[in-house]
Design an enzyme around this catalytic site. Structure first.
Site, PDB file in Angstrom:
ATOM      1  CD  GLU A   1       3.902  23.261 -21.251  1.00  0.00           C
ATOM      2  OE1 GLU A   1       2.844  23.769 -20.844  1.00  0.00           O
ATOM      3  OE2 GLU A   1       3.999  22.056 -21.503  1.00  0.00           O
TER       4      GLU A   1
ATOM      5  CG  HIS B   1      -2.623  24.639 -22.820  1.00  0.00           C
ATOM      6  ND1 HIS B   1      -1.945  24.972 -21.676  1.00  0.00           N
ATOM      7  CD2 HIS B   1      -2.024  23.497 -23.290  1.00  0.00           C
ATOM      8  CE1 HIS B   1      -0.974  24.092 -21.462  1.00  0.00           C
ATOM      9  NE2 HIS B   1      -1.008  23.179 -22.412  1.00  0.00           N
TER      10      HIS B   1
ATOM     11  CG  HIS C   1       2.911  24.031 -25.255  1.00  0.00           C
ATOM     12  ND1 HIS C   1       3.477  22.820 -25.568  1.00  0.00           N
ATOM     13  CD2 HIS C   1       1.963  23.769 -24.345  1.00  0.00           C
ATOM     14  CE1 HIS C   1       2.870  21.867 -24.883  1.00  0.00           C
ATOM     15  NE2 HIS C   1       1.949  22.414 -24.119  1.00  0.00           N
TER      16      HIS C   1
HETATM   17  C1  BGC Z   1      -0.103  19.573 -20.872  1.00  0.00           C
HETATM   18  C2  BGC Z   1      -0.290  18.213 -21.489  1.00  0.00           C
HETATM   19  C3  BGC Z   1      -0.878  18.388 -22.848  1.00  0.00           C
HETATM   20  C4  BGC Z   1       0.056  19.287 -23.656  1.00  0.00           C
HETATM   21  C5  BGC Z   1      -0.493  19.604 -25.007  1.00  0.00           C
HETATM   22  C6  BGC Z   1       0.862  20.337 -21.713  1.00  0.00           C
HETATM   23  O1  BGC Z   1       1.088  21.601 -21.166  1.00  0.00           O
HETATM   24  O2  BGC Z   1       0.328  19.495 -19.540  1.00  0.00           O
HETATM   25  O3  BGC Z   1      -1.154  17.417 -20.709  1.00  0.00           O
HETATM   26  O4  BGC Z   1      -1.055  17.154 -23.494  1.00  0.00           O
HETATM   27  O5  BGC Z   1       0.285  20.489 -22.987  1.00  0.00           O
HETATM   28  O6  BGC Z   1      -1.748  20.129 -24.917  1.00  0.00           O
END
Ligand code: BGC
Length: 353
Positions: A318, A109, A184
């Site tokens: 997402e 991310h 998200h």
């Molecule tokens: C990920 C998870 C993560 C979450 C928060 C998601 O997109 O796939 O593994 O815990 O985001 O970071």
């Protein structure tokens, strides 16, 4: 009495000396979407159930200060590259780049300080018949998070009278780079409790299984006969803890599914539904994939009303490109070249049934 069909903006504090604003967009039926210019975060979405009772269907936090520690990326705009990259390593035109490894051995991310942790600039507020929008922008300078290119994202966030939250992304670069933007939000259509009792239907016949560090193995596998088969409406909790290698690795669902549609085409990804409130959410996107995540790591994270989240209090859909795409040439490309324009559009539409 709620004043309908308007855009309101209040000062929400400062980050790195830069003023942050909290926007409230209200549509004709009184639904309200709140957005912070810090991280272009979707903070809350108040919408009616089948009896007209409003509830906030987004997980989030009480204040800007609380969002400064947003480890679960609640509601945040994620980029310049959302999701994981194996060992944080990419190669572009023969040049190796080592990105942050902020999720076990992998990049996640946007790295240490992704788009979720910057104050966006306000470009424009647009109020038109049936739709209110704000346009936010952030430029990631060349070399930031070790990624090449001055990358500018322009994100238009709208609320329509059709009760749609619309996210319209466009991005450019001045050097060859990789991009994968998403939002998200964690949804809970009941507004409380956990989400295992929601149902879900996804137009996804395939998914990308992962290794023990959550990186796709490269296989594009059929969902048939697995807990990932949501081609027919199914209760989320039904097989979430199934004795299946993949749900064990994810501690539930935390996987990319492949959306059944031609690359780049805008279409229906699926529908989530919660029977007691009658709230349903349809999701449409231009993206080839969706990270379906059931909030398996939420427990203890600080939520609204200074209350810690429980495990699986929210689920995420997402819309994005597949994880680790830069290292998996058979996945749709995430390369952005100078002179090209990246665009993605995702719509979360709320209805009652
Ligand atoms: C990920 C998870 C993560 C979450 C928060 C998601 O997109 O796939 O593994 O815990 O985001 O970071």
């Amino acid at each position: 009495m709620i004043e309908t069909n308007q855009i309101e903006k209040v000062s929400w504090g400062k980050v790195d000396g830069k003023e942050v604003y909290l926007y409230t967009l209200t549509n004709a039926s009184g639904s309200q979407l709140q957005v912070s210019t810090y991280g272009a975060i979707l903070v809350s979405f108040l919408t009616a159930d089948k009896n007209g009772t409003m509830a906030d269907v987004l997980l989030g936090k009480d204040s800007l200060e609380d969002y400064l520690k947003n480890d679960c990326y609640l509601g945040a705009t994620v980029g310049q590259f959302a999701n994981r990259i194996a060992k944080g390593k990419i190669t572009l035109d023969g040049v190796d780049y080592q990105l942050a490894t902020n999720n076990g051995p992998n990049f996640l991310h946007g790295g240490d300080k992704g788009f979720d942790s910057h104050v966006f600039d306000i470009v424009e507020e647009i109020s038109e018949e049936g739709i209110n929008s704000i346009v936010l922008s952030h430029t990631s300078p060349d070399g930031f998070e070790n990624l090449p290119g001055n990358v500018t994202l322009k994100l238009t966030i709208s609320l329509t009278d059709e009760n749609e939250v619309v996210l319209d992304y466009s991005a450019t670069t001045d050097k060859k780079t990789i991009v994968n933007f998403t939002s998200h939000p964690y949804f809970n259509l009941k507004g409380e409790g956990e989400i295992s009792d929601h149902t879900l239907q996804l137009n996804c016949n395939f998914y990308t299984p992962i290794d023990e560090t959550c990186i796709p193995t490269g296989e594009i596998a059929t969902v048939k006969g697995t807990p990932f088969d949501f081609t027919e409406e199914k209760v989320i909790g039904h097989e979430i803890d199934a004795d299946h290698e993949q749900t064990k690795i994810g501690i539930g669902y935390d996987h990319n599914l492949v959306i059944n549609k031609p690359l780049g085409e805008f279409g229906l990804l699926g529908v989530a539904y919660e029977a007691t409130t009658g709230r349903a959410m349809e999701v449409y996107t231009t993206e080839p994939g969706v990270q379906f995540y059931t909030g398996n790591w939420l427990e203890g994270d600080l939520g609204k009303n200074q209350t810690a989240h429980i495990k699986r209090q929210g689920f995420c859909l997402e819309a994005q490109h597949y994880p680790d795409s830069p290292n998996q040439p058979h996945f749709p490309s995430v390369i952005l070249n100078p002179g090209e324009e990246y665009s993605q559009k995702t719509v979360y539409k709320f209805v009652v049934k």
